[in-house]
Design a protein around this motif. Structure first.
Motif, PDB file in Angstrom:
ATOM      1  N   VAL A 175      -4.963  34.718  48.670  1.00 10.01           N
ATOM      2  CA  VAL A 175      -5.356  34.508  47.274  1.00 10.01           C
ATOM      3  C   VAL A 175      -4.890  35.717  46.464  1.00 10.01           C
ATOM      4  CG1 VAL A 175      -7.247  33.962  45.704  1.00 10.01           C
ATOM      5  CG2 VAL A 175      -7.376  33.270  48.134  1.00 10.01           C
ATOM      6  N   VAL A 176      -3.843  35.508  45.638  1.00 13.45           N
ATOM      7  CA  VAL A 176      -3.339  36.597  44.789  1.00 13.45           C
ATOM      8  C   VAL A 176      -4.110  36.509  43.459  1.00 13.45           C
ATOM      9  CG1 VAL A 176      -1.283  37.698  43.849  1.00 13.45           C
ATOM     10  CG2 VAL A 176      -1.111  36.317  45.927  1.00 13.45           C
ATOM     11  N   ASN A 177      -5.288  37.068  43.423  1.00 16.47           N
ATOM     12  CA  ASN A 177      -6.153  37.004  42.248  1.00 16.47           C
ATOM     13  C   ASN A 177      -6.241  38.331  41.505  1.00 16.47           C
ATOM     14  OD1 ASN A 177      -7.518  38.184  44.382  1.00 16.47           O
ATOM     15  ND2 ASN A 177      -9.539  37.421  43.754  1.00 16.47           N
ATOM     16  N   GLY A 178      -5.273  39.167  41.681  1.00 12.98           N
ATOM     17  CA  GLY A 178      -5.245  40.455  40.992  1.00 12.98           C
ATOM     18  C   GLY A 178      -4.412  41.441  41.789  1.00 12.98           C
ATOM     19  N   GLY A 179      -4.453  42.694  41.321  1.00 20.62           N
ATOM     20  CA  GLY A 179      -3.696  43.738  41.970  1.00 20.62           C
ATOM     21  C   GLY A 179      -2.266  43.795  41.503  1.00 20.62           C
ATOM     22  N   SER A 180      -1.556  44.786  41.948  1.00 22.02           N
ATOM     23  CA  SER A 180      -0.167  44.973  41.547  1.00 22.02           C
ATOM     24  C   SER A 180       0.758  44.068  42.356  1.00 22.02           C
ATOM     25  CB  SER A 180       0.233  46.436  41.744  1.00 22.02           C
ATOM     26  OG  SER A 180       0.153  46.786  43.122  1.00 22.02           O
ATOM     27  N   ALA A 181       1.996  43.958  41.854  1.00 18.91           N
ATOM     28  CA  ALA A 181       2.977  43.142  42.567  1.00 18.91           C
ATOM     29  C   ALA A 181       3.308  43.742  43.933  1.00 18.91           C
ATOM     30  CB  ALA A 181       4.234  43.013  41.715  1.00 18.91           C
ATOM     31  N   ALA A 182       3.345  45.104  43.993  1.00 17.79           N
ATOM     32  CA  ALA A 182       3.629  45.746  45.275  1.00 17.79           C
ATOM     33  C   ALA A 182       2.528  45.463  46.288  1.00 17.79           C
ATOM     34  CB  ALA A 182       3.799  47.248  45.071  1.00 17.79           C
ATOM     35  N   ARG A 183       1.278  45.497  45.813  1.00 17.55           N
ATOM     36  CA  ARG A 183       0.161  45.205  46.726  1.00 17.55           C
ATOM     37  C   ARG A 183       0.189  43.747  47.147  1.00 17.55           C
ATOM     38  NH1 ARG A 183      -5.412  43.871  46.891  1.00 17.55           N
ATOM     39  NH2 ARG A 183      -6.501  45.110  48.469  1.00 17.55           N
ATOM     40  N   ALA A 184       0.555  42.847  46.252  1.00 17.78           N
ATOM     41  CA  ALA A 184       0.629  41.429  46.602  1.00 17.78           C
ATOM     42  C   ALA A 184       1.715  41.181  47.647  1.00 17.78           C
ATOM     43  CB  ALA A 184       0.886  40.610  45.349  1.00 17.78           C
ATOM     44  N   ALA A 185       2.872  41.875  47.494  1.00 13.61           N
ATOM     45  CA  ALA A 185       3.957  41.710  48.470  1.00 13.61           C
ATOM     46  C   ALA A 185       3.558  42.270  49.828  1.00 13.61           C
ATOM     47  CB  ALA A 185       5.213  42.396  47.964  1.00 13.61           C
ATOM     48  N   GLU A 186       2.841  43.404  49.816  1.00 10.91           N
ATOM     49  CA  GLU A 186       2.367  43.977  51.082  1.00 10.91           C
ATOM     50  C   GLU A 186       1.343  43.061  51.738  1.00 10.91           C
ATOM     51  OE1 GLU A 186       0.165  48.072  52.706  1.00 10.91           O
ATOM     52  OE2 GLU A 186       0.691  47.828  50.583  1.00 10.91           O
ATOM     53  N   ALA A 187       0.472  42.479  50.945  1.00 10.21           N
ATOM     54  CA  ALA A 187      -0.539  41.576  51.480  1.00 10.21           C
ATOM     55  C   ALA A 187       0.114  40.322  52.055  1.00 10.21           C
ATOM     56  CB  ALA A 187      -1.545  41.207  50.386  1.00 10.21           C
ATOM     57  N   TYR A 188       1.198  39.883  51.436  1.00 11.39           N
ATOM     58  CA  TYR A 188       1.900  38.708  51.959  1.00 11.39           C
ATOM     59  C   TYR A 188       2.452  38.975  53.357  1.00 11.39           C
ATOM     60  CZ  TYR A 188       5.799  35.536  52.750  1.00 11.39           C
ATOM     61  OH  TYR A 188       6.669  34.647  53.319  1.00 11.39           O
ATOM     62  N   GLY A 189       3.078  40.141  53.547  1.00 10.12           N
ATOM     63  CA  GLY A 189       3.609  40.474  54.873  1.00 10.12           C
ATOM     64  C   GLY A 189       2.520  40.557  55.936  1.00 10.12           C
ATOM     65  N   ALA A 190       1.357  41.142  55.562  1.00 14.51           N
ATOM     66  CA  ALA A 190       0.255  41.239  56.523  1.00 14.51           C
ATOM     67  C   ALA A 190      -0.321  39.868  56.836  1.00 14.51           C
ATOM     68  CB  ALA A 190      -0.823  42.167  55.966  1.00 14.51           C
ATOM     69  N   ALA A 191      -0.463  39.024  55.798  1.00 15.56           N
ATOM     70  CA  ALA A 191      -1.015  37.686  56.020  1.00 15.56           C
ATOM     71  C   ALA A 191      -0.085  36.838  56.877  1.00 15.56           C
ATOM     72  CB  ALA A 191      -1.273  37.012  54.678  1.00 15.56           C
ATOM     73  N   LEU A 192       1.209  37.014  56.719  1.00 17.03           N
ATOM     74  CA  LEU A 192       2.164  36.260  57.540  1.00 17.03           C
ATOM     75  C   LEU A 192       2.054  36.637  59.006  1.00 17.03           C
ATOM     76  CD1 LEU A 192       4.498  34.227  57.449  1.00 17.03           C
ATOM     77  CD2 LEU A 192       6.064  36.166  57.143  1.00 17.03           C
ATOM     78  N   GLY A 193       1.737  37.892  59.289  1.00 18.56           N
ATOM     79  CA  GLY A 193       1.558  38.317  60.672  1.00 18.56           C
ATOM     80  C   GLY A 193       0.258  37.850  61.288  1.00 18.56           C
ATOM     81  N   ARG A 194      -0.720  37.472  60.479  1.00 18.16           N
ATOM     82  CA  ARG A 194      -2.001  37.009  60.997  1.00 18.16           C
ATOM     83  C   ARG A 194      -2.029  35.499  61.218  1.00 18.16           C
ATOM     84  NH1 ARG A 194      -5.738  41.119  60.672  1.00 18.16           N
ATOM     85  NH2 ARG A 194      -5.297  42.812  59.201  1.00 18.16           N
ATOM     86  N   ALA A 195      -1.137  34.778  60.598  1.00 13.65           N
ATOM     87  CA  ALA A 195      -1.112  33.321  60.736  1.00 13.65           C
ATOM     88  C   ALA A 195      -0.285  32.927  61.950  1.00 13.65           C
ATOM     89  CB  ALA A 195      -0.544  32.683  59.484  1.00 13.65           C
ATOM     90  N   THR A 196      -0.751  31.932  62.697  1.00 15.40           N
ATOM     91  CA  THR A 196      -0.018  31.430  63.855  1.00 15.40           C
ATOM     92  C   THR A 196       0.641  30.084  63.589  1.00 15.40           C
ATOM     93  OG1 THR A 196      -2.000  30.361  64.749  1.00 15.40           O
ATOM     94  CG2 THR A 196      -1.582  32.635  65.420  1.00 15.40           C
ATOM     95  N   ALA A 197       0.242  29.376  62.540  1.00 16.77           N
ATOM     96  CA  ALA A 197       0.822  28.061  62.264  1.00 16.77           C
ATOM     97  C   ALA A 197       1.149  27.869  60.792  1.00 16.77           C
ATOM     98  CB  ALA A 197      -0.117  26.951  62.738  1.00 16.77           C
ATOM     99  N   LEU A 198       0.262  28.265  59.887  1.00 15.76           N
ATOM    100  CA  LEU A 198       0.436  27.946  58.458  1.00 15.76           C
ATOM    101  C   LEU A 198      -0.082  29.089  57.599  1.00 15.76           C
ATOM    102  CD1 LEU A 198       1.080  25.900  56.169  1.00 15.76           C
ATOM    103  CD2 LEU A 198      -1.261  25.014  56.466  1.00 15.76           C
ATOM    104  N   LEU A 199       0.696  29.422  56.572  1.00 17.78           N
ATOM    105  CA  LEU A 199       0.296  30.413  55.566  1.00 17.78           C
ATOM    106  C   LEU A 199       0.379  29.754  54.201  1.00 17.78           C
ATOM    107  CD1 LEU A 199      -0.447  33.218  54.493  1.00 17.78           C
ATOM    108  CD2 LEU A 199       2.007  33.805  54.581  1.00 17.78           C
ATOM    109  N   VAL A 200      -0.738  29.739  53.501  1.00 19.56           N
ATOM    110  CA  VAL A 200      -0.807  29.163  52.157  1.00 19.56           C
ATOM    111  C   VAL A 200      -0.995  30.310  51.176  1.00 19.56           C
ATOM    112  CG1 VAL A 200      -1.986  27.544  50.624  1.00 19.56           C
ATOM    113  CG2 VAL A 200      -1.814  27.043  53.079  1.00 19.56           C
ATOM    114  N   VAL A 201      -0.067  30.444  50.226  1.00 18.70           N
ATOM    115  CA  VAL A 201      -0.116  31.518  49.238  1.00 18.70           C
ATOM    116  C   VAL A 201      -0.487  30.900  47.888  1.00 18.70           C
ATOM    117  CG1 VAL A 201       1.145  33.382  48.118  1.00 18.70           C
ATOM    118  CG2 VAL A 201       1.624  32.806  50.515  1.00 18.70           C
ATOM    119  N   CYS A 202      -1.619  31.323  47.358  1.00 24.27           N
ATOM    120  CA  CYS A 202      -2.083  30.849  46.050  1.00 24.27           C
ATOM    121  C   CYS A 202      -1.836  31.958  45.022  1.00 24.27           C
ATOM    122  CB  CYS A 202      -3.567  30.488  46.077  1.00 24.27           C
ATOM    123  SG  CYS A 202      -3.981  29.192  47.257  1.00 24.27           S
TER     124      CYS A 202
END
Length: 227
Positions: free
Chosen positions: A179-206
């Protein structure tokens, strides 16, 4: 009375060497004693010994069968070469889906996505929701009972777990909703990489998490979430 001259006495003699007897019976008669009872002694004559009768000839020796421990010279076994390298197991491909939303809309879009996932048959314990900005209301509610109770829910894994995108604990679940509900673009991109490593089947980015999300999703914004 007339006187006749005395006739000379004739003595029998053995024939000389090389002179055969007239008959074999005559030679035997000369060596036989006068009485005819006792056999001739060794001094007079010796009976000829009979020739030995040859027995059966021995069979030729058979060749000995080969022994089990003698099977010829040992075979030269070539040294094994280096074992072929096994290909590394392929990393399971994680599907990325993007749902367009502003930071103010991201929470609502994320809740809708979670509802669709559960309605499609997903197990609540297989879903992890991460927020980039402010904590999700459900996270705040669970933290109100204390952090111990909050982290116990993560260990139990029986329900949807809400946490901050900067989560440091090793957590992996089949579906991760970012859930990208705030923060900077750099933090959102970093969070995306971490979330992709935690998912085993599906990653949904809102929301917007940088150009990497659009490239990974490969679809226009607003694509519906599948189970």
């Amino acid at each position: 009375m007339p006187v006749f001259p005395e006739e000379p006495e004739i003595h029998e003699s053995l024939p000389g060497p090389g002179v055969p007897f007239p008959r074999e019976s005559d030679a035997q008669a000369l060596h036989a004693p006068a009485t005819g009872g006792a056999p001739a002694t060794a001094s007079t004559t010796t009976a000829a010994a009979p020739f030995p009768v040859p027995g059966p000839r021995p069979a030729p020796p058979r060749a000995a069968p080969p022994r089990a421990d003698r099977q010829g010279p040992p075979r030269l076994i070539p040294k094994p070469g280096p074992a072929p390298r096994r290909p590394a197991p392929a990393t399971p491909q994680v599907e990325v889906q993007r749902i367009a939303a502003t930071p103010a809309q991201a929470l609502e879009r994320a809740d809708d996505a979670v509802d669709r996932l559960l309605d499609s048959g997903r197990n609540p314990g297989d879903v992890l929701v991460l927020t980039v900005g402010e904590a999700h209301p459900w996270q705040q509610h669970e933290l109100s009972f204390g952090e111990e109770r909050y982290w116990a829910q993560l260990t139990e894994g029986g329900d949807v777990f809400y946490a901050d995108a900067a989560l440091t604990r090793p957590v992996r679940r089949e579906v991760v909703v970012l859930v990208v509900n705030g923060g900077s673009a750099a933090r959102a991109a970093e969070a995306y990489g971490a979330a992709l490593g935690r998912a085993t089947a599906l990653l949904v980015v809102c929301g917007e998490a940088g150009p990497a999300v659009a490239a990974a999703a490969g679809a226009a914004p607003g694509r519906p979430v599948k189970a």
